[in-house]
Design a protein around this motif. Structure first.
Motif, PDB file in Angstrom:
ATOM      1  N   THR B  43       0.752  -1.247   0.050  1.00 17.85           N
ATOM      2  CA  THR B  43      -0.064   0.111   0.021  1.00 17.85           C
ATOM      3  C   THR B  43       0.788   1.190   0.040  1.00 17.85           C
ATOM      4  OG1 THR B  43      -0.056  -0.142   2.348  1.00 17.85           O
ATOM      5  CG2 THR B  43      -1.882  -1.089   1.274  1.00 17.85           C
ATOM      6  N   MET B  44       0.209   2.247  -0.400  1.00 16.93           N
ATOM      7  CA  MET B  44       0.878   3.784  -0.526  1.00 16.93           C
ATOM      8  C   MET B  44       1.587   4.132   0.810  1.00 16.93           C
ATOM      9  SD  MET B  44       1.462   6.486  -2.094  1.00 16.93           S
ATOM     10  CE  MET B  44       0.627   6.356  -3.674  1.00 16.93           C
ATOM     11  N   THR B  45       2.751   4.579   0.699  1.00 18.33           N
ATOM     12  CA  THR B  45       3.618   5.284   1.805  1.00 18.33           C
ATOM     13  C   THR B  45       2.753   6.394   2.220  1.00 18.33           C
ATOM     14  OG1 THR B  45       5.486   4.073   1.308  1.00 18.33           O
ATOM     15  CG2 THR B  45       5.823   5.867   2.640  1.00 18.33           C
ATOM     16  N   TYR B  46       2.667   6.772   3.603  1.00 19.39           N
ATOM     17  CA  TYR B  46       2.078   8.030   3.900  1.00 19.39           C
ATOM     18  C   TYR B  46       3.027   8.756   4.759  1.00 19.39           C
ATOM     19  CZ  TYR B  46      -2.083   6.758   1.945  1.00 19.39           C
ATOM     20  OH  TYR B  46      -3.404   6.327   0.893  1.00 19.39           O
ATOM     21  N   ARG B  47       3.094  10.051   4.860  1.00 19.69           N
ATOM     22  CA  ARG B  47       3.846  10.644   5.861  1.00 19.69           C
ATOM     23  C   ARG B  47       3.141  11.600   6.860  1.00 19.69           C
ATOM     24  NH1 ARG B  47       9.047  10.866   3.038  1.00 19.69           N
ATOM     25  NH2 ARG B  47       9.583   8.547   3.180  1.00 19.69           N
ATOM     26  N   THR B  52      -1.362  19.065  11.799  1.00 17.53           N
ATOM     27  CA  THR B  52      -2.762  18.793  11.606  1.00 17.53           C
ATOM     28  C   THR B  52      -2.900  17.409  11.944  1.00 17.53           C
ATOM     29  OG1 THR B  52      -2.356  18.927   9.465  1.00 17.53           O
ATOM     30  CG2 THR B  52      -3.401  20.719  10.177  1.00 17.53           C
ATOM     31  N   GLY B  53      -1.837  16.426  11.945  1.00 18.02           N
ATOM     32  CA  GLY B  53      -2.067  15.014  11.950  1.00 18.02           C
ATOM     33  C   GLY B  53      -2.358  14.692  10.715  1.00 18.02           C
ATOM     34  N   PRO B 316      13.991  11.217   1.867  1.00 19.18           N
ATOM     35  CA  PRO B 316      14.375  11.801   2.935  1.00 19.18           C
ATOM     36  C   PRO B 316      12.746  11.776   3.852  1.00 19.18           C
ATOM     37  CG  PRO B 316      14.614  13.094   1.128  1.00 19.18           C
ATOM     38  CD  PRO B 316      14.290  11.933   0.586  1.00 19.18           C
ATOM     39  N   GLN B 317      13.030  11.859   5.274  1.00 16.21           N
ATOM     40  CA  GLN B 317      11.884  11.460   5.986  1.00 16.21           C
ATOM     41  C   GLN B 317      10.951  12.715   6.246  1.00 16.21           C
ATOM     42  OE1 GLN B 317      10.169   8.750   7.667  1.00 16.21           O
ATOM     43  NE2 GLN B 317      11.316   8.153   5.928  1.00 16.21           N
ATOM     44  N   GLY B 318      11.927  13.946   5.925  1.00 12.74           N
ATOM     45  CA  GLY B 318      10.946  15.126   6.153  1.00 12.74           C
ATOM     46  C   GLY B 318      10.433  15.727   4.934  1.00 12.74           C
ATOM     47  N   VAL B 319      10.042  14.710   3.944  1.00  9.59           N
ATOM     48  CA  VAL B 319       9.340  15.213   2.833  1.00  9.59           C
ATOM     49  C   VAL B 319       7.851  14.537   3.046  1.00  9.59           C
ATOM     50  CG1 VAL B 319       8.970  14.296   0.467  1.00  9.59           C
ATOM     51  CG2 VAL B 319      11.149  15.004   1.120  1.00  9.59           C
ATOM     52  N   LEU B 320       6.902  15.587   2.933  1.00  9.16           N
ATOM     53  CA  LEU B 320       5.479  15.355   3.198  1.00  9.16           C
ATOM     54  C   LEU B 320       5.187  14.403   2.201  1.00  9.16           C
ATOM     55  CD1 LEU B 320       3.065  15.820   5.293  1.00  9.16           C
ATOM     56  CD2 LEU B 320       2.574  17.766   3.692  1.00  9.16           C
ATOM     57  N   THR B 321       5.148  14.984   0.805  1.00  6.80           N
ATOM     58  CA  THR B 321       4.638  14.374  -0.321  1.00  6.80           C
ATOM     59  C   THR B 321       5.559  14.970  -1.618  1.00  6.80           C
ATOM     60  OG1 THR B 321       2.675  14.221  -1.617  1.00  6.80           O
ATOM     61  CG2 THR B 321       2.913  16.379  -0.853  1.00  6.80           C
ATOM     62  N   VAL B 322       5.621  13.985  -2.582  1.00 11.18           N
ATOM     63  CA  VAL B 322       6.305  14.540  -3.676  1.00 11.18           C
ATOM     64  C   VAL B 322       5.276  14.606  -4.884  1.00 11.18           C
ATOM     65  CG1 VAL B 322       8.071  13.584  -5.525  1.00 11.18           C
ATOM     66  CG2 VAL B 322       7.990  12.975  -3.109  1.00 11.18           C
ATOM     67  N   LEU B 323       5.383  15.795  -5.406  1.00 13.21           N
ATOM     68  CA  LEU B 323       4.415  16.338  -6.748  1.00 13.21           C
ATOM     69  C   LEU B 323       4.853  15.565  -8.062  1.00 13.21           C
ATOM     70  CD1 LEU B 323       3.534  19.566  -5.568  1.00 13.21           C
ATOM     71  CD2 LEU B 323       2.273  17.665  -4.980  1.00 13.21           C
ATOM     72  N   SER B 324       3.726  15.209  -8.580  1.00 16.20           N
ATOM     73  CA  SER B 324       4.047  14.628  -9.884  1.00 16.20           C
ATOM     74  C   SER B 324       3.021  15.262 -10.910  1.00 16.20           C
ATOM     75  CB  SER B 324       4.399  13.481 -10.149  1.00 16.20           C
ATOM     76  OG  SER B 324       4.392  12.994 -11.507  1.00 16.20           O
TER      77      SER B 324
END
Lengths: 488, 468
Positions: B43-47, B52-53, B316-324
């Protein structure tokens, strides 16, 4: 045998010249331009002594094989005459020579040639007439086909075909070419070589020599059974079988009669034993050339520029501006010299890869080419026009010489310049000048606005500035032609 | 701390050598696409966004290069309208596969992206996804408070919602209105009180997270983080450009830009989550030159260049999301696979990517991502078209050598010039650039566009003047 050899050589010369005029040269460039350079009038204009002497000797020895082999208009007529023969067999008859008409036209042509009166020479000269037919009527079709093939090849990763722009360079030449073609095809289909033996000044000129040629087609009266096949298949209408005579002024040594004769009564030979003097019969069945009135060749409208993307600004086409003096390519030397030498065959127009050369818009110069820079400019690495020109109206010149031949000079038009109108910095003209003839200098009291200043002594008139100037439709910098090219 | 150390720290006990072997011992008689899929088995990885959680999917959907009718995106078919059916279909697929972050802007797709995004997303429950949009008041005519507020209100309307999950000050650091990056920032957000107004909206619940996207002048970036430290403004997140080329070479490629390693770590040490843009540099990192690609394939024959780039950006764990900006369903499927779950880069793989970055850097492509912000050029140049042709010759290994005696020169020259005329109409080629500099302030990559166009023009001129 004679016929077969003639056909082979004719096809070689004809296709070489046609391909050259179509701009399809591959690597045979040098050999192909050779065929253009041994054309009679071009050779005369180019003062090509070797070619002239060669052609005269050839005619004195073998008759008018020039007309059957070297002249493209002649070969084209043979093709249509052959088609006519398929429609109606044995359709020719002997007719008398229209000597008076021939020589009057010849005299007018020679006078026009000496006087440099282009309208007449360009129209009458057979090679130029063929050049125009190919360049303006056939080339657009071939180019369009080439573009289709190039598209397909490109999609398959091949770069063997280069796409070319197809555009209408003027209307006079296509109309004249179409009228010429219609007349000549109609005559050829019906009555073979009428044009060559009545109108064509080159034909008339060569016929003066051919009367005395050494090797001729001769009758063997002993063998002839008076079947008339030779006369009925002589596209020059030069054979009178009843009298056993051949009009050598009109015989183009095609060999058709020899092939047709079932009794071996005709020979292409030195042998004089059965020679008869040519006779003339004064009845005429030939109609004179009438200019075909049909003006059906509608000018195909120039395509508007490719659909504009919404992501890009609309860019209007450059408009042709009025020049006080037209521009001629390096090698033309002077306007007067060029006007006298050019026979408007359009070969240079075909050869120009930069869309610069086109027939003159001005009717006074009657189809002779000129330069203009709306679609491209005279690129520094190109010398093709000089290489192909058969009459040396454009003398051959080396690529490096281009920066030494000043064919015109640039003129700045303040009212059109984007620097002042759009309040932007530009300098595209200066940046692309191959001889650094343009300096960008502060404009009056506005030191941040730099305008182009032309050093006319350096400017060679190549048109890079005019073509790449962002002002549209009229450029803010344009070339005025030099009537005498300055060499420095 | 360099990147390697921090990966060690962050990934710590995380799965490093995740499953690589999928397949079977038996010979398969049937084609089975999943056999070639290395990732994407779970399943998708979430950060998690600490403010806001929010559990945000590592893959974010960029809505800037939406598909148009007639194929491709606006770059390929400029006059075609957005293909809404395709957008719906792709958004549905994305949501089904765990993607829940959708990033748009009032200026994307000639101003039609928000509407299209709104149409697609409003077909799903509002709590199933996060919407990110921007305060895109680039032109000085939109700087007055009234105009800027209208932009935000309009965004809500187009997106068919009454709150935005992530709102960004769009492109801070970029020049605009004839002003430099700092002046433009003050003009757009401070002097007109818009930043304070946006904070107000956040307090009203109309904005859940407030952040910025950054390009250009690093002084603006530093100032915003200083404000964060001082407690003047709180940034819930920030959007930066990060990929393996920009990590250490952004500044070398263009002195006006800043290496991603600096930007990322400045954010990270303050606990500000980073949203990543340009993980592929507008597709340039998805198509590498054959020799470079072969090195990646030697390591992993079935991984695409894009997969490597996404793994790099997501590690990197400080990445919330990667836009494509996914125009094609195929790209969406592949990217979803890459992050389901993310297989973080190992130290060794990270070293490889740094070597690849060096090689890519040395090819000296024009750093254009074909975002089209520079368009239209008032003088008709197809700016991205010129750069794309040049870059494609590099990535295809078909760039003619700058030496007419070199081997292969003749064939490559012909190809370069022929392709140039096909891809860019003559009127829109580099030699028509007059250097008016109109485009320069619009380029998020801070490319000196006229200089690059002149470089291409000079090269083309060389090719033309040297037939062989």
């Amino acid at each position: 045998m004679l016929r077969k050899i003639r056909i082979i050589f004719a096809l070689i010369c004809f296709s070489a010249l046609t391909l050259l005029l179509l701009g399809i040269t591959w690597h045979g460039y040098v050999y192909m331009t050779f065929v253009a350079k041994i054309q009679f009038i071009p050779a005369v204009l180019a003062l090509n002594v070797t070619a002239i002497v060669g052609l005269i000797l050839m005619t004195l020895l073998f008759g008018r094989i020039y007309c059957s082999v070297i002249c493209p208009l002649g070969v084209m007529q043979d093709v249509f005459s052959w088609i006519g023969g398929k429609i109606k067999r044995n359709r020719f008859n002997y007719s008398a020579e229209k000597r008076a008409l021939r020589y009057v036209i010849l005299m007018i042509f020679i006078i026009a040639l000496i006087m440099g009166f282009a309208p007449l020479t360009t129209i009458l000269e057979p090679y130029a007439a063929y050049g125009r037919i190919v360049n303006t009527l056939l080339k657009p079709l071939v180019d369009t086909l080439n573009n289709y093939i190039a598209d397909i090849a490109w999609e398959h990763g091949s770069y063997a075909f280069t796409p070319v722009e197809v555009w209408l360079r003027g209307v006079t030449v296509p109309i004249v070419a179409a009228l010429t073609l219609i007349c000549i095809v109609a005559l050829a289909l019906k009555s073979g070589r009428t044009y060559c033996n009545t109108i064509c000044p080159v034909g008339s000129m060569l016929s003066l020599l051919a009367r005395f040629s050494l090797v001729k087609v001769r009758f063997d009266k002993d063998k002839c059974r008076n079947c008339s096949l030779c006369e009925k298949n002589c596209k020059a209408s030069a054979i009178d079988f009843r009298n056993g005579t051949i009009d050598y002024s009109r015989c183009v040594v095609c060999g058709d009669c020899i092939d047709k004769c079932r009794f071996d009564a005709l020979h292409y030979t030195l042998d004089r034993k059965n020679q008869q003097h040519e006779v003339q019969i004064d009845t005429s069945r030939r109609a004179m050339i009438v200019a075909t009135t049909s003006a059906t060749v509608a000018a195909t409208t120039a395509k508007a520029m490719a659909a504009v993307n919404s992501g890009v600004a609309t860019v209007s086409d450059k408009a042709i501006l009025h020049r006080q003096h037209h521009i001629l390519p390096p090698g033309a030397v002077t306007h007067d010299r060029f006007a006298k030498k050019c026979i408007a065959c359009q070969l240079c127009v075909s050869a120009c890869p930069n869309n610069v050369l086109r027939p003159a818009a001005d009717a006074g110069r009657f189809m002779q080419p000129e330069m203009s820079y709306e679609r491209g400019y005279c690129r520094p690495e190109c010398n093709q026009c000089g290489q192909v020109c058969p009459t040396s109206a454009i003398k051959e010149f080396e690529v490096w010489e281009k920066t030494d031949i000043h064919i015109g000079h640039a003129v700045w038009i303040k009212e059109n310049c984007v620097v002042l109108n759009d309040n932007v910095s530009c300098g595209n003209c200066a940046r692309h000048c191959p001889v650094e003839a343009i300096n960008m200098v502060p404009y009056k009291d506005k030191p941040f606005q730099k305008i182009p200043a032309v050093d006319v002594t350096k400017c060679i008139g190549c048109g890079a500035c005019e073509n790449l100037c962002p002002a549209r439709p009229f450029s803010a910098i344009y070339i005025e032609g030099h009537q005498q090219h300055v060499y420095a | 701390m360099n990147r390697r150390d921090f990966i060690k720290l962050m990934t710590g006990a995380a799965v490093v050598g995740a499953t690589t072997a999928v397949g079977c011992d038996k010979i398969s008689r049937h084609g089975d696409a999943t056999q070639n899929v290395i990732d994407g088995t779970g399943t998708m990885t979430y950060r998690v966004n600490p403010n806001t959680g929010d559990k945000v999917s590592l893959l974010g959907y960029g809505m800037m290069r939406l598909p148009v009718e007639g194929g491709g995106a606006a770059r390929e078919n400029p006059d075609s309208p957005i293909d809404q059916e395709l957008v719906n279909k792709q958004v549905d697929y994305a949501l089904e596969h765990g993607v829940n972050y959708f990033d748009t802007s009032p200026v994307y797709c000639k101003g039609l992206s928000e509407r299209s995004t709104g149409i697609a997303l409003s077909r799903h429950p509002r709590d199933a996804y996060f919407i990110a949009t921007k305060m895109s008041n680039f032109g000085p005519e939109t700087w007055p408070a009234k105009a800027s507020k209208l932009i935000f209100e309009n965004s809500l309307k187009e997106l068919q919602t009454d709150y935005v999950d992530y709102l960004l000050l769009h492109g801070v650091g970029m020049p605009g209105g004839g002003k430099n990056g700092m002046e433009a920032f003050y003009g757009r957000f401070v002097d007109n009180g818009i930043l304070d107004w946006l904070v107000e909206q956040k307090n009203n619940g109309r904005i859940r997270n407030l952040g910025f996207s950054y390009h250009g002048d690093v002084a603006v970036f530093d100032m915003l983080l200083r404000w964060h430290n001082e407690g003047k403004y709180h940034w819930d997140f920030a959007q930066i450009e990060l990929n393996y080329l920009d990590w250490e070479y952004a500044n070398e490629i263009n002195p006006r830009n800043t290496d991603a390693v600096y930007l990322y770590e400045e954010l990270h040490k303050r606990g500000i989550m980073a949203v990543i843009m340009e993980p592929l540099l507008g597709g340039r990192l998805a198509s590498l030159s054959p020799s470079i690609m072969a090195r990646l394939q030697t390591r992993e024959p079935q991984s695409s260049a894009a997969r490597w780039a996404f793994r790099y950006a997501g590690t990197p764990q400080g990445v919330l999301t990667v836009l494509s900006g996914m125009t094609y369903m195929e790209h969406l499927i592949e990217n979803v696979n890459t992050y389901s779950p993310l297989r973080p880069l190992s130290d060794d793989e990270n070293r490889l990517m740094m070597l690849i970055a060096k090689d890519v850097y040395e090819l000296k492509a024009v750093p254009c991502t074909a975002c089209n912000y520079c368009m239209p050029c008032p003088y008709g140049i197809d700016i991205p078209g010129n750069f794309q042709h040049y870059n494609k010759s590099i990535s295809d290994d078909t760039m003619p050598p700058h030496d007419c005696n070199a081997e292969q020169y003749k064939a490559l020259r012909k190809k370069f010039l022929a392709d140039y005329d096909r891809r860019v109409p003559k009127l829109r080629q580099a030699n028509h650039c007059i250097g008016c500099n109109h485009c320069v302030q619009h380029c998020p990559q801070s490319i000196n566009i006229p200089a690059e166009l002149q470089r291409i023009d000079n090269f083309v001129e060389y090719l033309k003047q040297h037939p062989a």
